[in-house]
Write an enzyme that holds these catalytic residues in place. Structure first.
Site, short mmCIF file in Angstrom:
data_model
loop_
_atom_site.label_atom_id
_atom_site.label_comp_id
_atom_site.label_asym_id
_atom_site.label_seq_id
_atom_site.Cartn_x
_atom_site.Cartn_y
_atom_site.Cartn_z
CG HIS A 165 19.03 38.66 81.21
ND1 HIS A 165 19.18 37.47 80.53
CD2 HIS A 165 19.12 39.64 80.26
CE1 HIS A 165 19.37 37.72 79.24
NE2 HIS A 165 19.33 39.02 79.05
C1 BDR Z 1 23.24 40.13 81.84
O1 BDR Z 1 24.03 41.07 81.14
C2 BDR Z 1 23.53 42.36 81.33
O2 BDR Z 1 23.58 43.07 80.13
C3 BDR Z 1 22.17 42.23 81.93
O3 BDR Z 1 21.89 43.30 82.82
C4 BDR Z 1 22.23 40.91 82.66
O4 BDR Z 1 22.74 41.07 83.97
C5 BDR Z 1 22.62 39.18 80.82
O5 BDR Z 1 23.59 38.49 80.12
#
Ligand code: BDR
Ligand code: CA
Length: 312
Positions: free
Chosen positions: A242
């Protein structure tokens, strides 16, 4: 002149890859500081993890500021089920030695925006928006001085990953997200709609490891660790990476496409709390307040990331 950025983060293996991507790109990006926030794990761990990531990059000079330890209005929800007990499970690392600055992360954000010329500082939030929301609440004058907020959070077509209706970062602190989306600052959003297209397949993971460097092995080890959860959940070929999409956007905006639309945050309903209500189809006359990305050149993204990791 490199673009000045502040990374606001809750590392997190994918946050770690984002920080490394920024540190590997000094010609384009000047990292003024890292502010940490409670999110994937509590604040003491996200701060320690930020220190460890900077030390992996051999950059103990980076300024790290601890920020808010809890969301504005609700109790903290964490994601150890994804990131492990430490938030950065994977290959073991020594305890960090580099310092954490005394100043609170929120005050660092406010002071930096007030002291740098207006329109020259970009904020990259990779976790819940508590620090940014608090800064905007404490110092509303900074909204006009922000060059851009480029954040990972939310979803429209992919809807949610922590609840059926909400993405984790927005869900943890919807009240803060609401402040940010109403602030008037220019916003670019990397939602799950984009990040679910940048999957760490085996070949992409092997490419990190094949760099033969400490950084390459760490990125491979981290992504391998948090893969197991998402692969099982989505049945996909690899887990979404992400957070580095935000930094990749600053380096190569041409890799992404999206729409400038209205995005509002659900803060009321228990069922859909933290939902990003994105007017993708422009069915309302609510004014556009964010560029909401929808697509990405995934191969281009991984080529960029791998090439930059090789520089560290
Ligand atoms: C987001 O949630 C976190 O667990 C990850 O680092 C990312 O920023 C994804 O939904
Ligand atoms: Ca994160």
């Amino acid at each position: 002149m490199p673009r000045k950025i502040i990374i606001d983060t809750d590392p997190g293996q994918d946050d770690a890859a984002a920080i490394l991507l920024a540190l590997a790109s000094p010609d384009e990006l000047e990292l003024l500081g890292i502010t940490t926030v409670a999110g994937n794990v509590p604040l003491d761990l996200t701060t320690k993890n930020a220190q460890m990531v900077c030390e992996v990059a051999k950059r103990p000079d980076v300024k790290i500021f601890a920020g808010c330890d809890r969301p504005l209005a609700h109790t903290l929800v964490t994601a150890e089920h994804v990131h492990g007990k430490t938030g950065l499970d994977g290959p073991p690392l020594p305890n960090p030695k580099m310092p954490v600055q005394d100043q609170h992360g929120v005050d660092f954000i406010i002071d930096t925006l007030r002291h740098e010329p207006p329109g020259t500082v970009t904020i990259c939030p990779l976790g819940p928006l508590t620090n940014i929301g608090t800064a905007l609440q404490k110092a509303p004058d900074i909204a006009d001085r922000i060059q851009e907020i480029v954040l990972m959070g939310g979803a429209y077509f992919q809807v949610g990953n922590i609840t059926p209706a909400a993405e984790f970062n927005i869900y943890v602190d919807p009240e803060a997200a609401d402040i940010v989306f109403k602030s008037g600052a220019p916003i670019v959003v990397m939602p799950l709609d984009v990040t679910h297209k940048v999957l760490v397949t085996q070949a992409r993971l092997d490419a990190f490891r094949a760099l033969g460097t400490h950084v390459g092995r760490m990125v491979a080890g981290w992504t391998e660790f948090f893969e197991r959860f998402d692969k099982e959940k989505y049945g996909s070929a690899g887990a979404p990476l992400h957070d580095p999409t935000t930094i990749a956007y600053l380096l190569r905006p041409d890799l992404f496409s999206g729409r400038h639309i209205n995005v509002e945050i659900e803060t009321g309903s228990k069922l859909t709390r933290g939902m990003t209500v994105a007017d993708w189809w422009r069915v309302t006359d609510r004014p556009a307040n964010a560029t909401f990305m929808g697509d990405v050149d995934a191969d281009g993204f991984f080529e960029l990331l791998t090439e930059r990791m090789a520089r560290l």
